[in-house]
Design a protein around this motif. Structure first.
Motif, PDB file in Angstrom:
ATOM      1  N   MET A   1      15.936  59.089  53.336  1.00 27.16           N
ATOM      2  CA  MET A   1      15.833  59.560  51.983  1.00 27.16           C
ATOM      3  C   MET A   1      17.013  59.038  51.149  1.00 27.16           C
ATOM      4  N   LYS A   2      18.184  58.993  51.731  1.00 26.89           N
ATOM      5  CA  LYS A   2      19.373  58.557  51.000  1.00 26.89           C
ATOM      6  C   LYS A   2      19.205  57.115  50.502  1.00 26.89           C
ATOM      7  N   GLU A   3      18.649  56.263  51.331  1.00 22.59           N
ATOM      8  CA  GLU A   3      18.467  54.855  50.969  1.00 22.59           C
ATOM      9  C   GLU A   3      17.432  54.704  49.845  1.00 22.59           C
ATOM     10  N   VAL A   4      16.381  55.473  49.909  1.00 22.01           N
ATOM     11  CA  VAL A   4      15.353  55.424  48.861  1.00 22.01           C
ATOM     12  C   VAL A   4      15.935  55.931  47.540  1.00 22.01           C
ATOM     13  N   ARG A   5      16.720  56.992  47.599  1.00 23.67           N
ATOM     14  CA  ARG A   5      17.350  57.505  46.372  1.00 23.67           C
ATOM     15  C   ARG A   5      18.319  56.487  45.783  1.00 23.67           C
ATOM     16  N   LYS A   6      18.996  55.763  46.636  1.00 18.89           N
ATOM     17  CA  LYS A   6      19.904  54.718  46.174  1.00 18.89           C
ATOM     18  C   LYS A   6      19.126  53.634  45.427  1.00 18.89           C
ATOM     19  N   LYS A   7      17.954  53.282  45.936  1.00 21.44           N
ATOM     20  CA  LYS A   7      17.098  52.300  45.261  1.00 21.44           C
ATOM     21  C   LYS A   7      16.631  52.836  43.908  1.00 21.44           C
ATOM     22  N   ILE A   8      16.276  54.105  43.862  1.00 23.74           N
ATOM     23  CA  ILE A   8      15.858  54.720  42.601  1.00 23.74           C
ATOM     24  C   ILE A   8      17.011  54.700  41.601  1.00 23.74           C
ATOM     25  N   ASP A   9      18.215  55.045  42.068  1.00 19.44           N
ATOM     26  CA  ASP A   9      19.390  55.023  41.185  1.00 19.44           C
ATOM     27  C   ASP A   9      19.623  53.624  40.622  1.00 19.44           C
ATOM     28  N   ASN A  10      19.467  52.610  41.445  1.00 14.58           N
ATOM     29  CA  ASN A  10      19.628  51.224  40.982  1.00 14.58           C
ATOM     30  C   ASN A  10      18.577  50.868  39.939  1.00 14.58           C
ATOM     31  N   LEU A  11      17.342  51.270  40.197  1.00 13.92           N
ATOM     32  CA  LEU A  11      16.280  51.025  39.222  1.00 13.92           C
ATOM     33  C   LEU A  11      16.549  51.757  37.914  1.00 13.92           C
ATOM     34  N   ASP A  12      17.027  52.987  37.999  1.00 10.85           N
ATOM     35  CA  ASP A  12      17.334  53.757  36.789  1.00 10.85           C
ATOM     36  C   ASP A  12      18.399  53.048  35.956  1.00 10.85           C
ATOM     37  N   ARG A  13      19.406  52.494  36.612  1.00 15.47           N
ATOM     38  CA  ARG A  13      20.431  51.750  35.883  1.00 15.47           C
ATOM     39  C   ARG A  13      19.841  50.515  35.218  1.00 15.47           C
ATOM     40  N   LYS A  14      18.960  49.819  35.923  1.00 21.58           N
ATOM     41  CA  LYS A  14      18.303  48.641  35.344  1.00 21.58           C
ATOM     42  C   LYS A  14      17.442  49.037  34.144  1.00 21.58           C
ATOM     43  N   ILE A  15      16.691  50.122  34.280  1.00 17.79           N
ATOM     44  CA  ILE A  15      15.850  50.603  33.179  1.00 17.79           C
ATOM     45  C   ILE A  15      16.721  50.931  31.970  1.00 17.79           C
ATOM     46  N   SER A  16      17.845  51.592  32.190  1.00 16.64           N
ATOM     47  CA  SER A  16      18.749  51.941  31.101  1.00 16.64           C
ATOM     48  C   SER A  16      19.269  50.691  30.398  1.00 16.64           C
ATOM     49  N   LYS A  17      19.655  49.693  31.167  1.00 12.78           N
ATOM     50  CA  LYS A  17      20.142  48.438  30.577  1.00 12.78           C
ATOM     51  C   LYS A  17      19.034  47.739  29.801  1.00 12.78           C
ATOM     52  N   LEU A  18      17.824  47.749  30.330  1.00 11.32           N
ATOM     53  CA  LEU A  18      16.697  47.135  29.627  1.00 11.32           C
ATOM     54  C   LEU A  18      16.380  47.875  28.335  1.00 11.32           C
ATOM     55  N   LEU A  19      16.492  49.202  28.352  1.00 11.79           N
ATOM     56  CA  LEU A  19      16.268  49.973  27.131  1.00 11.79           C
ATOM     57  C   LEU A  19      17.321  49.624  26.073  1.00 11.79           C
ATOM     58  N   ASP A  20      18.566  49.447  26.513  1.00 11.77           N
ATOM     59  CA  ASP A  20      19.616  49.038  25.579  1.00 11.77           C
ATOM     60  C   ASP A  20      19.333  47.655  25.008  1.00 11.77           C
ATOM     61  N   GLU A  21      18.901  46.752  25.860  1.00 10.65           N
ATOM     62  CA  GLU A  21      18.559  45.404  25.411  1.00 10.65           C
ATOM     63  C   GLU A  21      17.397  45.445  24.419  1.00 10.65           C
TER      64      GLU A  21
END
Length: 79
Positions: A1-21
């Motif tokens: 579960m920890k590894e999957v959550r880490k992937k989700i956190d990474n995706l969330d950061r990417k989504i945030s950066k894309l929203l800013d862009e």
């Protein structure tokens, strides 16, 4: 579960950066519209974006109505 959550956190950061862009590009469009004295809100353009999003949607992802809600909120924030 920890590894999957880490992937989700990474995706969330990417989504945030894309929203800013996206926001920066929206501001550019707003400046262009202001200079051209054209309407800011163009419902047909929002429908076009929604249709584009839904055309590339995966059956395993979020349901279409959820994506419409998410993008409607993005549109509202952009205005």
């Amino acid at each position: 579960m920890k590894e999957v959550r880490k992937k989700i956190d990474n995706l969330d950061r990417k989504i945030s950066k894309l929203l800013d862009e996206r926001a920066l590009l929206v501001r550019k469009i707003g400046d262009l519209k202001k200079n051209e004295n054209t309407e800011v809100f163009v419902p047909s353009r929002e429908r076009e974006v929604i249709n584009n999003i839904l055309s590339v949607s995966s059956a395993e992802g979020y349901p279409p109505e959820s994506k419409i809600s998410i993008f409607s909120e993005i549109f509202a924030a952009s205005r």
